[in-house]
Design a protein around this motif. Structure first.
Motif, PDB file in Angstrom:
ATOM      1  N   THR A   1       0.933  -1.125  -0.012  1.00 29.84           N
ATOM      2  CA  THR A   1      -0.167  -0.097  -0.070  1.00 29.84           C
ATOM      3  C   THR A   1       0.876   1.277   0.011  1.00 29.84           C
ATOM      4  OG1 THR A   1      -1.680  -1.233   1.215  1.00 29.84           O
ATOM      5  CG2 THR A   1      -1.867   1.281   1.204  1.00 29.84           C
ATOM      6  N   ALA A   2       1.966   1.317   0.979  1.00 31.94           N
ATOM      7  CA  ALA A   2       2.795   2.476   0.978  1.00 31.94           C
ATOM      8  C   ALA A   2       3.591   2.634  -0.406  1.00 31.94           C
ATOM      9  CB  ALA A   2       3.669   2.423   2.241  1.00 31.94           C
ATOM     10  N   HIS A   3       3.734   1.695  -1.052  1.00 32.43           N
ATOM     11  CA  HIS A   3       4.441   1.725  -2.393  1.00 32.43           C
ATOM     12  C   HIS A   3       3.625   2.242  -3.367  1.00 32.43           C
ATOM     13  CE1 HIS A   3       7.682  -0.309  -5.086  1.00 32.43           C
ATOM     14  NE2 HIS A   3       7.460   0.861  -5.484  1.00 32.43           N
ATOM     15  N   ILE A   4       2.308   1.841  -3.395  1.00 33.16           N
ATOM     16  CA  ILE A   4       1.565   2.262  -4.293  1.00 33.16           C
ATOM     17  C   ILE A   4       1.011   3.760  -4.000  1.00 33.16           C
ATOM     18  CG2 ILE A   4      -0.957   2.170  -5.224  1.00 33.16           C
ATOM     19  CD1 ILE A   4      -0.698  -0.875  -4.771  1.00 33.16           C
ATOM     20  N   GLU A   5       0.875   4.360  -2.713  1.00 28.34           N
ATOM     21  CA  GLU A   5       0.788   5.507  -2.627  1.00 28.34           C
ATOM     22  C   GLU A   5       1.649   6.452  -2.764  1.00 28.34           C
ATOM     23  OE1 GLU A   5      -0.171   5.499   1.725  1.00 28.34           O
ATOM     24  OE2 GLU A   5      -2.284   5.258   1.487  1.00 28.34           O
ATOM     25  N   ILE A   6       2.900   6.106  -2.692  1.00 29.38           N
ATOM     26  CA  ILE A   6       3.998   7.301  -2.737  1.00 29.38           C
ATOM     27  C   ILE A   6       4.204   7.490  -4.339  1.00 29.38           C
ATOM     28  CG2 ILE A   6       5.938   5.853  -3.064  1.00 29.38           C
ATOM     29  CD1 ILE A   6       7.519   7.564  -1.440  1.00 29.38           C
ATOM     30  N   VAL A   7       3.867   6.409  -5.344  1.00 31.06           N
ATOM     31  CA  VAL A   7       3.795   6.569  -6.657  1.00 31.06           C
ATOM     32  C   VAL A   7       2.478   7.322  -7.065  1.00 31.06           C
ATOM     33  CG1 VAL A   7       3.808   5.323  -9.038  1.00 31.06           C
ATOM     34  CG2 VAL A   7       5.016   4.341  -6.980  1.00 31.06           C
ATOM     35  N   LEU A   8       1.564   6.823  -6.526  1.00 24.23           N
ATOM     36  CA  LEU A   8       0.302   7.995  -6.836  1.00 24.23           C
ATOM     37  C   LEU A   8       0.502   9.388  -6.443  1.00 24.23           C
ATOM     38  CD1 LEU A   8      -2.668   5.518  -5.930  1.00 24.23           C
ATOM     39  CD2 LEU A   8      -2.316   6.394  -8.116  1.00 24.23           C
ATOM     40  N   ASN A   9       0.924   9.610  -5.314  1.00 24.02           N
ATOM     41  CA  ASN A   9       0.638  10.989  -4.798  1.00 24.02           C
ATOM     42  C   ASN A   9       2.189  11.485  -4.432  1.00 24.02           C
ATOM     43  OD1 ASN A   9      -1.948  10.622  -4.323  1.00 24.02           O
ATOM     44  ND2 ASN A   9      -1.600   9.308  -2.512  1.00 24.02           N
ATOM     45  N   GLY A  10       3.235  11.037  -4.763  1.00 26.60           N
ATOM     46  CA  GLY A  10       4.527  11.618  -4.479  1.00 26.60           C
ATOM     47  C   GLY A  10       4.904  11.788  -2.865  1.00 26.60           C
ATOM     48  N   LYS A  11       5.923  12.693  -2.647  1.00 32.16           N
ATOM     49  CA  LYS A  11       6.170  12.657  -1.282  1.00 32.16           C
ATOM     50  C   LYS A  11       6.771  14.205  -1.125  1.00 32.16           C
ATOM     51  CE  LYS A  11       9.071  10.804   2.536  1.00 32.16           C
ATOM     52  NZ  LYS A  11      10.308   9.856   2.983  1.00 32.16           N
ATOM     53  N   THR A  12       6.001  14.783  -0.207  1.00 31.55           N
ATOM     54  CA  THR A  12       6.059  16.067  -0.024  1.00 31.55           C
ATOM     55  C   THR A  12       7.403  16.418   0.635  1.00 31.55           C
ATOM     56  OG1 THR A  12       3.755  16.358   0.771  1.00 31.55           O
ATOM     57  CG2 THR A  12       5.032  18.274   1.340  1.00 31.55           C
ATOM     58  N   GLY A  13       8.090  17.471   0.221  1.00 29.32           N
ATOM     59  CA  GLY A  13       9.430  18.145   0.485  1.00 29.32           C
ATOM     60  C   GLY A  13      10.451  17.168  -0.288  1.00 29.32           C
ATOM     61  N   THR A  14      10.228  16.620  -1.121  1.00 24.79           N
ATOM     62  CA  THR A  14      11.172  15.704  -1.957  1.00 24.79           C
ATOM     63  C   THR A  14      11.099  16.010  -3.374  1.00 24.79           C
ATOM     64  OG1 THR A  14      10.259  13.616  -2.100  1.00 24.79           O
ATOM     65  CG2 THR A  14      11.169  14.019  -0.015  1.00 24.79           C
ATOM     66  N   ALA A  15      11.968  15.421  -4.116  1.00 22.11           N
ATOM     67  CA  ALA A  15      11.829  15.499  -5.497  1.00 22.11           C
ATOM     68  C   ALA A  15      10.794  14.177  -6.019  1.00 22.11           C
ATOM     69  CB  ALA A  15      13.202  15.340  -6.138  1.00 22.11           C
ATOM     70  N   MET A  16      10.436  13.397  -5.336  1.00 22.26           N
ATOM     71  CA  MET A  16       9.430  12.592  -5.711  1.00 22.26           C
ATOM     72  C   MET A  16       7.998  13.247  -6.093  1.00 22.26           C
ATOM     73  SD  MET A  16       8.874   9.323  -6.479  1.00 22.26           S
ATOM     74  CE  MET A  16       7.433   8.436  -7.048  1.00 22.26           C
ATOM     75  N   GLN A  17       7.966  13.023  -7.359  1.00 19.42           N
ATOM     76  CA  GLN A  17       6.694  13.803  -7.951  1.00 19.42           C
ATOM     77  C   GLN A  17       5.451  12.752  -7.912  1.00 19.42           C
ATOM     78  OE1 GLN A  17       6.749  14.635 -12.206  1.00 19.42           O
ATOM     79  NE2 GLN A  17       8.770  13.798 -12.149  1.00 19.42           N
TER      80      GLN A  17
END
Length: 387
Positions: free
Chosen positions: A329-345
């Motif tokens: 779930t966490a893996h899917i969420e970070i791909v869907l929504n990115g991570k605030t404060g980082t370059a992960m879009q």
């Protein structure tokens, strides 16, 4: 003293030649774009160019008069000719003159400037509206009166950026999906941002508007001739600011209508395909093949093709807790929504459910991760909708 006289004469001559030459170059062909503004492709950009040339000419005229009087005075009233300095303090006529004349010049400049600025801000009676959204580091276009929306990303080859190939003609000014607009119609742009401040800039349209998160700025254009017009983000917005170009293609109305109808059909079919995939399961081979393609296109630039990332900059996915833990779930969420404060879009709006399912599956089974887990589009949809 004669040498001084010659130097002053040469200085006066050089100033006049420089001013006249610069004016001639600036007023000449649009091909000399490195020395001057371009006239552009719209009526407004032409008005901006004419306004610029008017202001430039006035400034040149003032410079010629002021420096001409100064140099002539220095030459004619020098000490070697026996000139005696005048002894006076006030001159009402001179003071009135140097107050009234600049005031009249400013009024003369303000009238055409105000007219052009008012025209630039008049977005009423538009034939179509496009919502332009900037995000790190891409543009999203949504046609408000049609069922068409998509992201526009840099298309310049990574090998050119890394100096492995020679630079192309439009280096860093190429995109995979340009904005398409019709000629002869007024196009209104609603410009905003998903994250930081960007700026949507197309010089040939004389359009440069900031994209501010939480706000909507307006601009418009009306292009008369078909063609390709290039621009870029003009606001420092992060590490990939230089990789955020704008490309607009102006088509004849009939060609534009055919294009937009085709895009509506393609996107309608894509939505239908997603609904079909929600009711079925994809094989591991299909997921891994599609996932590798998506990963190399969207993820490898940061996390590296081998999944090892860049230490201290971009985290590794190979052997990471995120990509190997039992619950995806966490893996899917970070791909869907990115991570605030980082370059992960966030890729939720850029990739389809199938593509996200495939790339998460690939990341959880490549480079020795071997979790054996297969993520299906329905799993991504469940996380996206909170079900």
């Amino acid at each position: 003293m004669k040498q001084l006289e010659r130097c002053v004469l040469k200085a006066c001559t050089a100033l006049v030649l420089l001013v006249v030459g610069t004016t001639a170059i600036a007023a000449g062909s649009n091909d000399v774009s490195s020395l001057n503004l371009r006239r552009g492709a719209t009526e407004i950009s032409g008005q901006v160019y004419d306004l610029h040339m008017l202001m430039f000419s006035i400034c040149v005229g003032i410079a010629v008069v002021v420096f001409g009087v100064m140099f002539v005075s220095m030459y004619l009233h020098r000490k070697s000719r026996g000139a005696k300095p005048a002894n006076f303090h006030e001159n009402v006529k001179v003071e009135i003159a140097w107050t009234v004349i600049p005031f009249l010049i400013l009024i003369f400049m303000a009238v055409p400037a105000a007219k052009t600025l008012i025209a630039m801000e008049d977005t009423t009676e538009a034939d179509l509206t496009v919502l332009v959204t900037g995000s790190q580091w891409k543009w999203h276009y949504k046609y408000m009166d049609r069922e068409v929306e998509y992201y526009s990303l840099l298309a310049t080859q990574r090998e050119q950026i890394n100096n492995r190939y020679n630079k192309g003609e439009n280096y860093l000014l190429e995109v995979d999906r340009p904005l398409v607009i019709p000629t002869g119609q007024k196009v209104r742009f609603l410009i905003t941002s998903d994250d930081v401040i960007h700026s949507w800039w197309v010089p040939d349209f004389a359009v440069k508007k900031d994209a501010n998160p939480g706000f909507i700025n307006e601009a418009w254009t009306k292009v008369d001739e078909p063609g390709i017009y290039r621009g870029q983000c003009a606001e420092l917005c992060g590490k990939d600011h230089g990789f955020m170009p704008v490309v607009v293609i102006a088509k004849e109305p009939a060609d534009y209508e055919a294009w937009v109808s085709e895009q509506e059909s393609i996107q309608r079919q894509a939505r239908e395909e997603e609904q079909r995939l929600l009711a079925m399961s994809m094989s591991k081979e299909e997921l891994m093949s599609e996932g590798e393609r998506v990963y190399n296109a969207a993820c490898a630039a940061c996390h590296m093709p081998n999944g090892e990332g860049l230490p201290g900059v971009f985290p590794a996915l190979k052997g990471s807790v995120l990509a190997t833990q039992n619950d995806p779930t966490a893996h899917i969420e970070i791909v869907l929504n990115g991570k605030t404060g980082t370059a992960m879009q966030a890729f939720g709006k850029m990739l389809s459910l199938k593509e996200i399912a495939a790339v998460v599956t690939y990341e959880r089974n490549a480079w020795g991760n071997n979790t054996g887990q297969l993520i299906q589009p329905k799993d991504v949809n469940a996380v996206a909708t909170g079900q």
